[in-house]
Design a protein around this motif. Structure first.
Motif, PDB file in Angstrom:
ATOM      1  N   VAL A 126      18.320 -11.192 -22.190  1.00  0.00           N
ATOM      2  CA  VAL A 126      18.701  -9.925 -21.572  1.00  0.00           C
ATOM      3  C   VAL A 126      17.522  -8.969 -21.680  1.00  0.00           C
ATOM      4  O   VAL A 126      17.108  -8.593 -22.779  1.00  0.00           O
ATOM      5  CB  VAL A 126      19.953  -9.336 -22.250  1.00  0.00           C
ATOM      6  N   THR A 128      25.875 -17.306 -22.779  1.00  0.00           N
ATOM      7  CA  THR A 128      25.251 -15.981 -22.845  1.00  0.00           C
ATOM      8  C   THR A 128      24.999 -15.583 -24.291  1.00  0.00           C
ATOM      9  O   THR A 128      23.892 -15.146 -24.653  1.00  0.00           O
ATOM     10  CB  THR A 128      26.151 -14.937 -22.155  1.00  0.00           C
ATOM     11  N   VAL A 145      24.571 -13.706 -15.088  1.00  0.00           N
ATOM     12  CA  VAL A 145      24.711 -12.678 -16.121  1.00  0.00           C
ATOM     13  C   VAL A 145      23.396 -11.909 -16.237  1.00  0.00           C
ATOM     14  O   VAL A 145      23.347 -10.699 -16.016  1.00  0.00           O
ATOM     15  CB  VAL A 145      25.101 -13.297 -17.479  1.00  0.00           C
ATOM     16  N   THR A 146      22.329 -12.620 -16.559  1.00  0.00           N
ATOM     17  CA  THR A 146      21.043 -11.950 -16.782  1.00  0.00           C
ATOM     18  C   THR A 146      20.473 -11.363 -15.495  1.00  0.00           C
ATOM     19  O   THR A 146      19.712 -10.393 -15.542  1.00  0.00           O
ATOM     20  CB  THR A 146      20.028 -12.920 -17.388  1.00  0.00           C
ATOM     21  N   THR A 185      24.919 -10.670 -26.197  1.00  0.00           N
ATOM     22  CA  THR A 185      26.085  -9.957 -25.682  1.00  0.00           C
ATOM     23  C   THR A 185      26.039  -8.483 -26.088  1.00  0.00           C
ATOM     24  O   THR A 185      26.465  -7.611 -25.332  1.00  0.00           O
ATOM     25  CB  THR A 185      27.409 -10.600 -26.154  1.00  0.00           C
ATOM     26  N   LEU A 223      23.664  -6.842 -23.690  1.00  0.00           N
ATOM     27  CA  LEU A 223      24.345  -6.581 -22.419  1.00  0.00           C
ATOM     28  C   LEU A 223      25.170  -5.307 -22.499  1.00  0.00           C
ATOM     29  O   LEU A 223      25.120  -4.455 -21.603  1.00  0.00           O
ATOM     30  CB  LEU A 223      25.268  -7.749 -22.056  1.00  0.00           C
ATOM     31  N   VAL A 231      22.285  -7.256 -14.402  1.00  0.00           N
ATOM     32  CA  VAL A 231      22.414  -6.256 -15.465  1.00  0.00           C
ATOM     33  C   VAL A 231      22.111  -4.877 -14.888  1.00  0.00           C
ATOM     34  O   VAL A 231      21.040  -4.651 -14.325  1.00  0.00           O
ATOM     35  CB  VAL A 231      21.452  -6.560 -16.629  1.00  0.00           C
TER      36      VAL A 231
END
Length: 368
Positions: free
Chosen positions: A308, A302, A282-283, A5, A8, A286
């Motif tokens: 990431v 996550t 999510v990944t 996180t 991110l 980005v």
């Protein structure tokens, strides 16, 4: 060890939690997510409030007070939900101050029954803003055709907006135009543009759910090979639209006057197909100047194991376009899909609002 996180956040993605309840506020649970998992904002919707009210007794004392005062159900819902949002705004106030209002945001949606009435939606947005009374609140307005003028009107009044329920690139362009038009009107009215913020909530997983269903129905190997990719491709092309909008003279004029860019927000990021990676949305999304609003399950996944690797959007536009073209080539209509998803999304919000009203009505009756 730098957590996923944190990576991110370092890559320019703001993590907002897609959930809120009074229990989260009073228990310190939301503060822990801020402290430990890089959460810098919250989004809500009628479904979230319905679940919060049905699942916790933290509202019991307030419901009894409202019942004793003879409050009707619509006013009770307004009071309960805006109280939660106001308290959450206060919790996120230090983040809002540190980021000049970019983050530290808490969203609350207008009554979804008003989605086809621009004037009523704009009036409700102003009422919500006044009732909450916090600069870091975001008023959520659905991106229906009827909603576009209300987005403009709300921004023109200096009220920050989260435009929700966006599925198509065409509608997203119209949303950007509605935002810029609102900024232009605000500027004409002498308002300070630096305090007006907006995000555009582009839905992801529901696109895959609907298109994959249609690909399965076709049953060909060609169709099956396209599964689980449309949501990312659509969102990545939305980011291209965002980038293109920042290159226009229209935007540059507003930016010079202090305007803030309307950031893309990735919504519906919980994976619905168990065969897909649980952090896919999510990944795979980005890029700088974006928001990812996650259900807690997705946030936990996550934090636990997301890989990431930096920007996964820039440079993908040609392959994303080709992917959507291949889907169209097997006979699936993009326009038909996004139109259906918007209609279904509104129906879901209306159903949840009805459930919320019924939950509060029953609680008020029991308290009287």
């Amino acid at each position: 060890m730098t957590t996923p996180t944190q990576k991110l956040s370092d890559a320019g993605v703001s993590i907002w939690l897609d959930d809120l309840s009074r229990e989260r506020l009073t228990s310190g649970g939301l503060q822990r997510l801020i402290d430990e998992k890089n959460v810098v904002g919250v989004t809500t919707n009628p479904t979230i409030f319905a679940a919060a009210l049905a699942g916790h007794d933290a509202y019991e004392a307030q419901v009894q007070e409202l019942a004793a005062a003879g409050t009707d159900v619509d006013e009770a819902v307004l009071t309960i939900t805006t109280d939660d949002v106001r308290e959450a705004c206060d919790l996120f106030a230090p983040i809002a101050e540190a980021t000049q209002g970019v983050d530290g945001r808490v969203s609350i949606e207008v009554d979804p029954r008003l989605a086809q009435d621009a004037e009523a939606t704009a009036a409700m947005a102003q009422r919500l803003s006044r009732t909450i009374g916090r600069d870091n609140a975001l008023i959520k307005i659905p991106a229906t055709e009827a909603g576009l003028p209300s987005i403009t009107a709300t921004i023109a009044e200096g009220i920050s907006v989260n435009v929700t329920l966006i599925f198509s690139l065409e509608r997203y362009r119209a949303v950007i135009n509605a935002y810029l038009l609102g900024l232009e009107q605000a500027l004409e009215n002498g308002k300070d543009l630096t305090g007006i913020h907006s995000v555009a909530s582009f839905f992801v997983s529901r696109v895959d759910a609907e298109i994959d269903k249609r690909l399965d129905a076709l049953g060909t190997e060609e169709a099956k090979a396209l599964k689980g990719q449309a949501g990312l491709a659509n969102a990545r092309l939305a980011y291209q639209v965002f980038e293109d909008s920042l290159a226009t003279e229209r935007w540059k004029h507003l930016a010079a006057a202090g305007a803030n860019a309307q950031r893309p927000l990735w919504a519906s990021t919980g994976v619905k197909d168990p065969n897909l990676p649980d952090t896919l949305y999510v990944t795979g999304l980005v890029a700088p100047h974006t928001v990812n609003t996650m259900p807690e399950k997705t946030l936990e996944a996550t934090f636990d194991h997301a890989e990431v690797t930096g920007d996964t959007i820039t440079g993908t536009y040609q392959e994303s376009t080709e992917l959507l073209d291949r889907i169209a080539g097997v006979g699936i209509s993009y326009q038909e899909v996004v139109d259906k998803l918007e209609a279904e999304g509104l129906t879901k919000f209306e159903d949840s609002w009805a459930e919320l009203l019924e939950t509060v009505r029953a609680a008020l009756d029991n308290a009287r």
